[in-house]
Design a protein around this motif. Sequence first.
Motif, short mmCIF file in Angstrom:
data_model
loop_
_atom_site.label_atom_id
_atom_site.label_comp_id
_atom_site.label_asym_id
_atom_site.label_seq_id
_atom_site.Cartn_x
_atom_site.Cartn_y
_atom_site.Cartn_z
N GLN A 82 0.82 -1.20 0.00
CA GLN A 82 0.00 0.00 0.00
C GLN A 82 0.86 1.26 0.00
O GLN A 82 2.03 1.22 0.39
N THR A 83 0.25 2.34 -0.43
CA THR A 83 0.84 3.66 -0.24
C THR A 83 0.04 4.34 0.86
O THR A 83 -1.13 4.04 1.08
N ALA A 84 0.70 5.24 1.56
CA ALA A 84 0.03 6.01 2.60
C ALA A 84 0.31 7.48 2.33
O ALA A 84 1.46 7.88 2.13
N GLU A 85 -0.73 8.26 2.27
CA GLU A 85 -0.60 9.70 2.16
C GLU A 85 -1.32 10.29 3.35
O GLU A 85 -2.44 9.88 3.68
N GLY A 86 -0.67 11.24 4.00
CA GLY A 86 -1.29 11.77 5.20
C GLY A 86 -0.81 13.14 5.57
O GLY A 86 -0.06 13.80 4.83
N TYR A 87 -1.24 13.55 6.75
CA TYR A 87 -0.92 14.86 7.28
C TYR A 87 -0.36 14.72 8.69
O TYR A 87 -0.92 13.99 9.51
N LEU A 88 0.73 15.39 8.92
CA LEU A 88 1.37 15.43 10.23
C LEU A 88 1.11 16.81 10.82
O LEU A 88 1.43 17.82 10.18
N SER A 89 0.53 16.84 12.01
CA SER A 89 0.26 18.11 12.69
C SER A 89 1.35 18.37 13.71
O SER A 89 1.67 17.49 14.52
N ILE A 90 1.89 19.56 13.65
CA ILE A 90 2.93 19.98 14.58
C ILE A 90 2.37 21.15 15.37
O ILE A 90 2.04 22.19 14.81
N ARG A 91 2.25 20.96 16.67
CA ARG A 91 1.76 22.03 17.55
C ARG A 91 2.96 22.70 18.20
O ARG A 91 3.66 22.08 18.99
N LEU A 92 3.18 23.93 17.84
CA LEU A 92 4.27 24.74 18.39
C LEU A 92 3.65 25.72 19.38
O LEU A 92 2.75 26.48 19.02
N ALA A 93 4.10 25.68 20.64
CA ALA A 93 3.47 26.51 21.66
C ALA A 93 4.51 27.11 22.60
O ALA A 93 5.58 26.56 22.82
N HIS A 113 8.31 37.32 19.85
CA HIS A 113 8.30 36.79 18.49
C HIS A 113 9.26 35.61 18.29
O HIS A 113 9.40 35.13 17.18
N ASN A 114 9.88 35.13 19.36
CA ASN A 114 10.77 33.97 19.24
C ASN A 114 10.04 32.76 18.67
O ASN A 114 10.62 31.97 17.94
N ILE A 115 8.76 32.60 18.98
CA ILE A 115 8.01 31.45 18.49
C ILE A 115 7.93 31.46 16.97
O ILE A 115 7.96 30.41 16.33
N MET A 116 7.87 32.64 16.37
CA MET A 116 7.81 32.72 14.91
C MET A 116 9.16 32.35 14.29
O MET A 116 9.22 31.75 13.22
#
Length: 160
Positions: A82-93, A113-116
Amino acid sequence: MKNTLSLPADNLTQATEETITSPLVELINKVKEKIAAIDGIRYVDEDWGQLDYYTQYPPVQWPCVLVDFSEVNYEDIGRGKQTAEGYLSIRLADLKLGNTSNKAPQTQKDNVHNIMEIAQTLHAELQTWKGFTRTRTTRAKRDDAIREYVITYRFALYEV
């Protein structure tokens, strides 16, 4: 971390253990390693709700990055593969403890603004790595002092 699957032997009287490593587990571990190497990030882990389900203080250090798959779709390509296509969510806080008004001291404005800057460094590390493509960044609406961005990357995996 390896996933383990017990498979019965041919005569069904014995069980043998075969170790199977999930490509998704490998991928998320490599992403965490890449992110952990970025200066300024003090906590990296899989997202199990650290920023959502806590009593007084979230169990993280600031700034933090939490990663998890938001969606993975599979398609058969034949011969049991199979192939897998997906989305990875990265929460930066981070905790927003500074002031950004025009009258605030410049050091406070710079630190807010360090987070940016971390988001840009993170993007430089992941964009096009292993076929990752950033698809969106959204600001999470929160009722606390946590400033959170969710950065989503698209990826594809192929079984060989």
